[in-house]
Motif scaffolding. Structure first.
Motif, PDB file in Angstrom:
ATOM      1  N   TYR A  18       0.829  -1.205   0.000  1.00 45.28           N
ATOM      2  CA  TYR A  18       0.000   0.000   0.000  1.00 45.28           C
ATOM      3  C   TYR A  18       0.860   1.249   0.000  1.00 45.28           C
ATOM      4  CZ  TYR A  18      -3.301   3.504   1.734  1.00 45.28           C
ATOM      5  OH  TYR A  18      -4.059   4.644   1.902  1.00 45.28           O
ATOM      6  N   GLN A  19       1.913   1.233   0.827  1.00 46.63           N
ATOM      7  CA  GLN A  19       2.794   2.400   0.899  1.00 46.63           C
ATOM      8  C   GLN A  19       3.532   2.614  -0.433  1.00 46.63           C
ATOM      9  OE1 GLN A  19       5.292   1.475   4.257  1.00 46.63           O
ATOM     10  NE2 GLN A  19       3.773   2.185   5.772  1.00 46.63           N
ATOM     11  N   ASN A  20       4.009   1.503  -0.980  1.00 45.11           N
ATOM     12  CA  ASN A  20       4.731   1.621  -2.252  1.00 45.11           C
ATOM     13  C   ASN A  20       3.825   2.113  -3.383  1.00 45.11           C
ATOM     14  OD1 ASN A  20       7.054   0.730  -1.026  1.00 45.11           O
ATOM     15  ND2 ASN A  20       6.790  -1.414  -1.678  1.00 45.11           N
ATOM     16  N   ALA A  25       2.535   6.351  -7.140  1.00 41.29           N
ATOM     17  CA  ALA A  25       1.534   7.289  -7.677  1.00 41.29           C
ATOM     18  C   ALA A  25       1.951   8.730  -7.419  1.00 41.29           C
ATOM     19  CB  ALA A  25       0.174   6.998  -7.061  1.00 41.29           C
ATOM     20  N   ALA A  26       2.472   9.000  -6.222  1.00 42.83           N
ATOM     21  CA  ALA A  26       2.891  10.365  -5.904  1.00 42.83           C
ATOM     22  C   ALA A  26       4.076  10.792  -6.762  1.00 42.83           C
ATOM     23  CB  ALA A  26       3.239  10.458  -4.410  1.00 42.83           C
ATOM     24  N   GLU A  27       5.055   9.893  -6.932  1.00 45.05           N
ATOM     25  CA  GLU A  27       6.204  10.211  -7.774  1.00 45.05           C
ATOM     26  C   GLU A  27       5.777  10.461  -9.220  1.00 45.05           C
ATOM     27  OE1 GLU A  27       8.979   7.072  -7.392  1.00 45.05           O
ATOM     28  OE2 GLU A  27       9.588   7.582  -5.342  1.00 45.05           O
ATOM     29  N   LEU A  40      -3.283  16.044  -8.908  1.00 47.02           N
ATOM     30  CA  LEU A  40      -4.067  14.997  -8.269  1.00 47.02           C
ATOM     31  C   LEU A  40      -3.428  14.489  -6.982  1.00 47.02           C
ATOM     32  CD1 LEU A  40      -5.052  12.866 -11.398  1.00 47.02           C
ATOM     33  CD2 LEU A  40      -6.312  14.733 -10.319  1.00 47.02           C
ATOM     34  N   ALA A  41      -2.178  14.869  -6.716  1.00 48.49           N
ATOM     35  CA  ALA A  41      -1.476  14.419  -5.514  1.00 48.49           C
ATOM     36  C   ALA A  41      -1.086  15.627  -4.658  1.00 48.49           C
ATOM     37  CB  ALA A  41      -0.244  13.605  -5.888  1.00 48.49           C
ATOM     38  N   PHE A 509       6.916   3.831 -14.528  1.00 49.45           N
ATOM     39  CA  PHE A 509       6.224   3.852 -13.237  1.00 49.45           C
ATOM     40  C   PHE A 509       5.229   2.696 -13.100  1.00 49.45           C
ATOM     41  CE2 PHE A 509       7.590   8.337 -13.147  1.00 49.45           C
ATOM     42  CZ  PHE A 509       8.102   8.390 -11.871  1.00 49.45           C
ATOM     43  N   CYS A 510       4.909   2.046 -14.215  1.00 51.37           N
ATOM     44  CA  CYS A 510       4.007   0.887 -14.148  1.00 51.37           C
ATOM     45  C   CYS A 510       4.754  -0.438 -14.045  1.00 51.37           C
ATOM     46  CB  CYS A 510       3.093   0.856 -15.377  1.00 51.37           C
ATOM     47  SG  CYS A 510       1.857   2.168 -15.400  1.00 51.37           S
TER      48      CYS A 510
END
Length: 537
Positions: A18-20, A25-27, A40-41, A509-510
């Motif tokens: 969850y944290q990762n 997503a934030a990065e 969005l972040a 990122f994916c």
């Protein structure tokens, strides 16, 4: 590892996952140049702001995908454009049009008095038991008439009888042609015009390819003969004339337009042979201009040459070619066939008209069990008689309706009997303009006023190219793959701010970034379980 340790490890992995996920997503939101993503972040953003930017993002994405779909659909459906070529071409590069002339008078009166014979047969005063040859001549001739004039319950002509009788009754060429001039020089009409079989009976054609160059004789009945031309062709639709042939090539060609590059033909009809029974009130000749490699058909398109008239026919060629890049598309996309993409059963050379006559022949044979006398037919196929005339017309009408049905629907499925006769990618259409005037040929000093000409009607037709040059048309690629990619890239940049590097970052990122964080998480869990120092990523 006991059960409690396993449970703790699972919970810890879920926590790190969850944290990762939040971290990735934030990065991504912080680093991505895609419009609206970075808003969005962040904890300093209110929920209403995030909802606002989410709505704008999906609205922009909707319009971007809509316009991209339109660009791709146009590229798939209409990749070809027809435009004028950059430079004019000379008429020396194309053949002079093939000319087919059919007399309206189908039989000499001395051979058969059509009106009188028909009245005798209708009244019962004449039948095959009395004069079989005469009745069969009438039956054969009635197949050339424009109207239904006979009771089909009567006895009909046999297969080989039909062509033999029509050929026997046809007006001989020396009684049709008075004089011929080719490129300003008198010529023997018998050398220029060859006997040709058409749906109007036996006619005469100039500049038509010989049977050996046009037809597949092994697929045809031995009694079928298209024309009597014997010269070998030195021209093809795709490659033009052979190099070094010169002006004496066959099919014939001319260097200049106007009268000096013309075909001038004087035609005649004996007054005693004129008979209005079979057709309408028109008497004279029918003519057609077409490509030398095409089967002449006078059913749908022709010009008339009235008696005692002089016609001047100016020809404007419309030449179509195809560019190299356009040839890479499928025939359905460019709406034409190259010569090596479509093979016909009866013809060695594919053209739209040859395909249509072969298609109609095959369908007529399937529906009626016979073919019309003028159609190329397979060995042993019977010729349709007068009794089969309604079936032949039904076959022709059904083919036209099928063509209209296919053109009206957008379904990609093609019916069984649809032949899909597309034009050739390289093609020549001869468009003509006709001017005519009354011709008082008896006062012409060049006409010999011999007694034999006092009982004839004469007509004259002069055919030439309007100009020595023409501007050809060309099928070209309107938008290539690179143009389509550039258009889609422009839309993505305009609406979303997306570039190639943006897509690379999205893939990173994916895939790679989550994998790296997963390896870090596994190292932490392993270090905590063994009590060893954690490895640095």
């Amino acid at each position: 590892m006991n059960t409690s340790e396993q449970t703790e490890t699972v919970i810890e992995r879920r926590k790190f996952f969850y944290q990762n996920t939040k971290k990735v997503a934030a990065e991504f939101c912080d680093a991505s140049p895609i419009h609206g993503i970075r808003h969005l972040a962040g904890r300093d953003k209110l929920l209403v702001e995030k909802i606002w930017w989410i709505l704008l993002f999906f609205l922009s994405l909707y319009f971007c995908l809509t316009y991209m779909y339109a660009v791709i659909e146009k590229w798939l459906k209409d990749p070809i454009i027809v435009s004028f070529d950059h430079q004019p071409s000379s008429i020396y590069s194309i053949p002079f049009p093939a000319v087919t002339i059919c007399p309206e008078t189908k039989v000499k009166a001395s051979e058969l008095n059509v009106s009188h014979t028909f009245q005798l047969v209708r009244s019962g005063e004449l039948n095959e038991s009395m004069d079989a040859e005469r009745v069969r001549k009438l039956l054969a001739l009635l197949q050339l008439c424009e109207h239904d004039l006979y009771d089909r319950s009567e006895t009909v002509t046999q297969d080989n009888d039909m062509l033999r009788l029509l050929r026997k009754m046809a007006i001989p060429s020396f009684e049709v042609f008075q004089s011929c001039d080719w490129k300003g020089h008198p010529m023997d009409c018998m050398d220029l015009f060859k006997t040709t079989l058409t749906e109007k009976g036996f006619c005469y054609s100039f500049n038509v390819l010989a049977n050996n160059d046009l037809l597949r004789k092994e697929e045809l009945d031995s009694n079928y003969a298209f024309n009597s031309e014997r010269r070998t062709s030195q021209w093809s639709l795709d490659f033009g004339y052979q190099s070094g042939i010169g002006s004496n090539a066959f099919p014939h060609r001319v260097i200049t337009g106007g009268y000096h590059g013309s075909l001038a033909v004087t035609l005649k009809v004996n007054k005693s042979d004129v008979d209005y029974f079979c057709g309408n009130s028109f008497q004279g000749f029918k003519g057609l201009l077409h490509m030398p490699n095409e089967y002449p058909q006078l059913m749908h398109q022709f010009f008339r040459i009235p008696l005692n008239q002089e016609l001047i026919i100016t020809v404007v060629p419309q030449v179509m070619s195809i560019g190299e890049r356009a040839q890479q598309y499928q025939p359905e996309q460019r709406q034409c066939y190259n010569s090596n993409e479509r093979s016909l059963r009866f013809f060695k050379i594919y053209t739209k008209k040859n395909c249509e006559i072969e298609c109609l022949t095959n369908y007529t044979f399937e529906l009626c069990g016979c073919v019309r006398f003028s159609m190329p037919r397979p060995p042993g196929a019977p010729i349709c008689s007068l009794r089969d005339a309604p079936c032949c017309r039904k076959a022709q009408i059904r083919k036209l309706k099928l063509q209209a049905k296919v053109e009206d629907t957008e379904d990609s499925y093609l019916p069984k009997h649809y032949c899909n006769c597309l034009p050739t990618c390289n093609n020549i259409d001869y468009h003509w303009q006709v001017s005519q005037a009354a011709w008082d040929w008896q006062k012409d000093r060049l006409v010999t006023l011999a007694p034999v000409l006092e009982n004839v009607h004469q007509s004259k037709v002069i055919i030439y190219f309007k100009q020595a040059n023409f501007i050809p048309l060309k099928r070209n690629e309107i938008n290539g793959l690179s143009d389509m990619i550039a258009s889609c890239g422009g839309l993505l940049g305009l609406f979303m701010g997306v570039s190639i590097m943006s897509l690379v970052e999205l893939c990173y990122f994916c895939t790679l970034r989550p994998y790296a964080l997963w390896k870090i998480t596994e190292n932490r869990i392993a270090a905590r379980r063994t009590g060893l120092p954690r490895n640095k990523p």
